[in-house]
Design a protein around this motif. Structure first.
Motif, PDB file in Angstrom:
ATOM      1  N   ASP A 103      -1.304  -3.073  -9.469  1.00  0.00           N
ATOM      2  CA  ASP A 103      -0.430  -1.942  -9.821  1.00  0.00           C
ATOM      3  C   ASP A 103       0.806  -2.509 -10.501  1.00  0.00           C
ATOM      4  O   ASP A 103       1.632  -3.182  -9.875  1.00  0.00           O
ATOM      5  N   GLY A 104       0.925  -2.239 -11.805  1.00  0.00           N
ATOM      6  CA  GLY A 104       2.029  -2.811 -12.562  1.00  0.00           C
ATOM      7  C   GLY A 104       3.396  -2.373 -12.079  1.00  0.00           C
ATOM      8  O   GLY A 104       4.354  -3.157 -12.102  1.00  0.00           O
ATOM      9  N   ASN A 105       3.522  -1.126 -11.652  1.00  0.00           N
ATOM     10  CA  ASN A 105       4.818  -0.640 -11.173  1.00  0.00           C
ATOM     11  C   ASN A 105       5.240  -1.366  -9.898  1.00  0.00           C
ATOM     12  O   ASN A 105       6.414  -1.718  -9.737  1.00  0.00           O
ATOM     13  N   ARG A 164       0.827  -1.210   0.000  1.00  0.00           N
ATOM     14  CA  ARG A 164       0.000   0.000   0.000  1.00  0.00           C
ATOM     15  C   ARG A 164       0.856   1.252   0.000  1.00  0.00           C
ATOM     16  O   ARG A 164       0.558   2.224  -0.709  1.00  0.00           O
ATOM     17  N   ARG A 165       1.936   1.244   0.771  1.00  0.00           N
ATOM     18  CA  ARG A 165       2.798   2.426   0.815  1.00  0.00           C
ATOM     19  C   ARG A 165       3.571   2.593  -0.493  1.00  0.00           C
ATOM     20  O   ARG A 165       3.828   3.718  -0.930  1.00  0.00           O
ATOM     21  N   MET A 166       3.940   1.513  -1.137  1.00  0.00           N
ATOM     22  CA  MET A 166       4.588   1.608  -2.449  1.00  0.00           C
ATOM     23  C   MET A 166       3.637   2.173  -3.483  1.00  0.00           C
ATOM     24  O   MET A 166       4.040   2.920  -4.372  1.00  0.00           O
ATOM     25  N   ALA A 169       8.458  -3.836  -9.432  1.00  0.00           N
ATOM     26  CA  ALA A 169       9.458  -3.576  -8.390  1.00  0.00           C
ATOM     27  C   ALA A 169       9.681  -4.806  -7.524  1.00  0.00           C
ATOM     28  O   ALA A 169      10.826  -5.161  -7.194  1.00  0.00           O
ATOM     29  N   VAL A 170       8.603  -5.501  -7.152  1.00  0.00           N
ATOM     30  CA  VAL A 170       8.739  -6.720  -6.342  1.00  0.00           C
ATOM     31  C   VAL A 170       9.433  -7.817  -7.141  1.00  0.00           C
ATOM     32  O   VAL A 170      10.277  -8.558  -6.606  1.00  0.00           O
ATOM     33  N   LEU A 171       9.117  -7.928  -8.441  1.00  0.00           N
ATOM     34  CA  LEU A 171       9.770  -8.946  -9.274  1.00  0.00           C
ATOM     35  C   LEU A 171      11.263  -8.682  -9.412  1.00  0.00           C
ATOM     36  O   LEU A 171      12.067  -9.627  -9.426  1.00  0.00           O
ATOM     37  N   ILE A 172      11.654  -7.433  -9.513  1.00  0.00           N
ATOM     38  CA  ILE A 172      13.084  -7.110  -9.574  1.00  0.00           C
ATOM     39  C   ILE A 172      13.768  -7.522  -8.274  1.00  0.00           C
ATOM     40  O   ILE A 172      14.893  -8.058  -8.283  1.00  0.00           O
ATOM     41  N   PHE A 173      13.087  -7.309  -7.150  1.00  0.00           N
ATOM     42  CA  PHE A 173      13.641  -7.720  -5.859  1.00  0.00           C
ATOM     43  C   PHE A 173      13.773  -9.239  -5.777  1.00  0.00           C
ATOM     44  O   PHE A 173      14.805  -9.772  -5.322  1.00  0.00           O
ATOM     45  N   LEU A 174      12.758  -9.971  -6.225  1.00  0.00           N
ATOM     46  CA  LEU A 174      12.825 -11.428  -6.207  1.00  0.00           C
ATOM     47  C   LEU A 174      13.868 -11.951  -7.182  1.00  0.00           C
ATOM     48  O   LEU A 174      14.557 -12.940  -6.898  1.00  0.00           O
TER      49      LEU A 174
END
Length: 491
Positions: A191-193, A160-162, A197-202
């Motif tokens: 939210d695609g962004n 939610r904060r992202m 962002a989470v996929l880049i982290f994973l």
């Protein structure tokens, strides 16, 4: 009378109010008191240790020193004794007569009871001194924003904060379970962004096998990752992912796209040759084969035409020099090039337009449209007529245009065809209204007159008579038709 005057003087001298005069100025005591009050007020704002910054007068002495105070007092007392005009002269002479004293005390040090170093800084040195502190208040963030960097946010709160653009650290999610929950919450947020962002982290923190296995059951996240890898050009990672998913055709297409990054023509030709054996579908395999064949033809045509152009052996190349190379051009552009420079060559030549049409199975409509544009640009009206003329099995000839004669007229008009050529093809337009519009637009008077005659529209023909020149052949033709008694007019 003198007693009254004496009472008034006694009142003014005894009262706390004084009469106003232009020569009144503060005495030495009032100046010192005023300076002391100013210093005491500054003491509440500035620390006691800050005495480094000094104000300097025009004479070079620090403002607030003892010598400065004496000079100010002397000039004030001098100006109060003399008149207004004489004070301007005597005040300056008395100020110059006083000797300069290098005092080791500043006014702030005097009231604080502290000594100062015997050497004073200049104004520029004081302003550029790095030891001078900056007492501007620190502007801090609200306390609520510091929670963005805390480590107690749940995956749902983090997402939610992202979404609101807050800075959130994902490093606290260390276990596989926490990372997958975070990914699921991002997908649920639509939210695609945030998902990217989470996929880049994973992608950075998980092994490929684990990431691929978990994404296989999460199709939304998988599609986002594939799109991200294609946009960023991470070809090796993308191919590994597609192979894991057993998407052989997508692997082949991704490998085929790499030819766009190859600039050398020979290397690109060899690469395309290797792509023919990739596991494409039947339709895609034929396209890859055509691409390879087209590039191979273009290499041969380019080499021969460059030699002819440099040698100056072809009149066509001298009159119409080539503006660009034919290499890596689309099939339609290659066909136009061949129709422009090699239209009369035999079918057995690689550069022949008919050879290209047969090899790549170009439809008649596309071939006629391209060849017509090329020959009309050269103003070869005989070739245009031959292109649109067909012969049946009995030997009869007929004009035929797969693209429609109205498009033929438009192409010819854009290439400045004469009216006689335009009229020939305007007559072949089947729709009467379209034929009249084209004939009127391009001033094909004979076609308009003949069409109104065939429609037996006397009114329109009479009205059109006003649009032609007086005494012209068109006017005579209209008069001849109007006077023909054998025509049965409808109006």
């Amino acid at each position: 009378m003198s007693r009254v005057r004496a009472d008034e003087e006694e009142y003014w001298h005894s009262s706390k109010f004084r009469a106003f005069t232009f020569d009144d100025e503060d005495d030495e005591l009032s100046q010192l008191k005023e300076s002391k009050r100013a210093v005491n007020s500054l003491r509440d704002i500035v620390d006691d240790d800050d005495d480094d910054l000094e104000r300097v007068s025009w004479s070079g002495e620090p403002v607030g020193s003892i010598s400065w105070s004496i000079k100010e007092t002397a000039s004030s007392s001098t100006s109060s004794l003399d008149g207004r005009d004489s004070s301007l002269q005597k005040g300056s002479s008395s100020y110059a007569a006083l000797p300069k004293q290098a005092s080791s005390y500043s006014l702030s040090s005097l009231f604080k009871g502290r000594n100062k170093l015997p050497s004073f800084q200049s104004l520029s040195d004081a302003l550029t001194d790095t030891g001078v502190k900056n007492y501007a208040p620190e502007l801090r963030r609200p306390r609520a924003e510091y929670k963005d960097y805390s480590s107690d946010w749940s995956p749902k709160d983090t997402v939610r904060r992202m979404q609101r653009g807050k800075v959130c650290s994902l490093e606290r999610f260390r276990s596989l379970q926490d990372k997958l929950v975070l990914l699921d919450e991002a997908v649920a947020g639509h939210d695609g962004n945030v998902i990217t962002a989470v996929l880049i982290f994973l992608k950075r923190t998980l092994r490929r096998e684990i990431l691929f296995r978990e994404l296989e059951v999460r199709q939304v996240a998988l599609c986002h990752l594939i799109h991200f890898l294609r946009e960023t050009g991470e070809q090796k990672f993308l191919l590994d992912l597609l192979r894991f998913l057993d998407r052989t055709e997508e692997v082949a297409l991704s490998q085929y796209r790499e030819h766009l990054n190859i600039q050398d023509v020979e290397k690109r030709r060899e690469f395309l040759k290797g792509c023919i054996g990739l596991p494409f579908s039947a339709e895609d395999t034929s396209h890859i084969q055509d691409h390879y064949t087209l590039l191979e033809r273009q290499i041969i045509i380019e080499a021969n035409d460059r030699h002819l152009e440099m040698a100056g052996q072809s009149e066509l190349f001298r009159k119409y020099p080539r503006k660009a190379s034919i290499l890596n051009m689309p099939l339609v552009t290659t066909l136009f090039y061949s129709c422009f420079y090699h239209y009369t060559e035999a079918e057995g030549m690689f550069s022949s337009p008919t050879n290209l049409k047969k090899t790549f199975k170009i439809p008649d409509k596309q071939y006629v449209l391209t060849a017509l544009a090329a020959r009309a640009k050269l103003r070869a009206w005989g070739d245009v007529d031959a292109l649109l003329t067909t012969k049946n099995w009995l030997g009869y000839t007929k004009k035929k245009a797969p693209i429609g004669f109205h498009r033929v007229v438009e192409i010819l008009q854009r290439n400045s065809a004469p009216v006689q050529v335009l009229q020939e093809y305007v007559r072949l337009v089947e729709d009467v209204e379209t034929r009249l519009n084209l004939a009127t637009k391009y001033k094909c008077h004979d076609v308009v007159i003949e069409t109104y005659r065939d429609l037996k529209d006397r009114i329109q023909l009479t009205a059109y008579k006003c649009k032609v020149e007086r005494g012209s052949a068109e006017e005579e033709k209209i008069n001849s038709i109007l006077n023909n008694m054998q025509i049965r007019w409808k109006n």
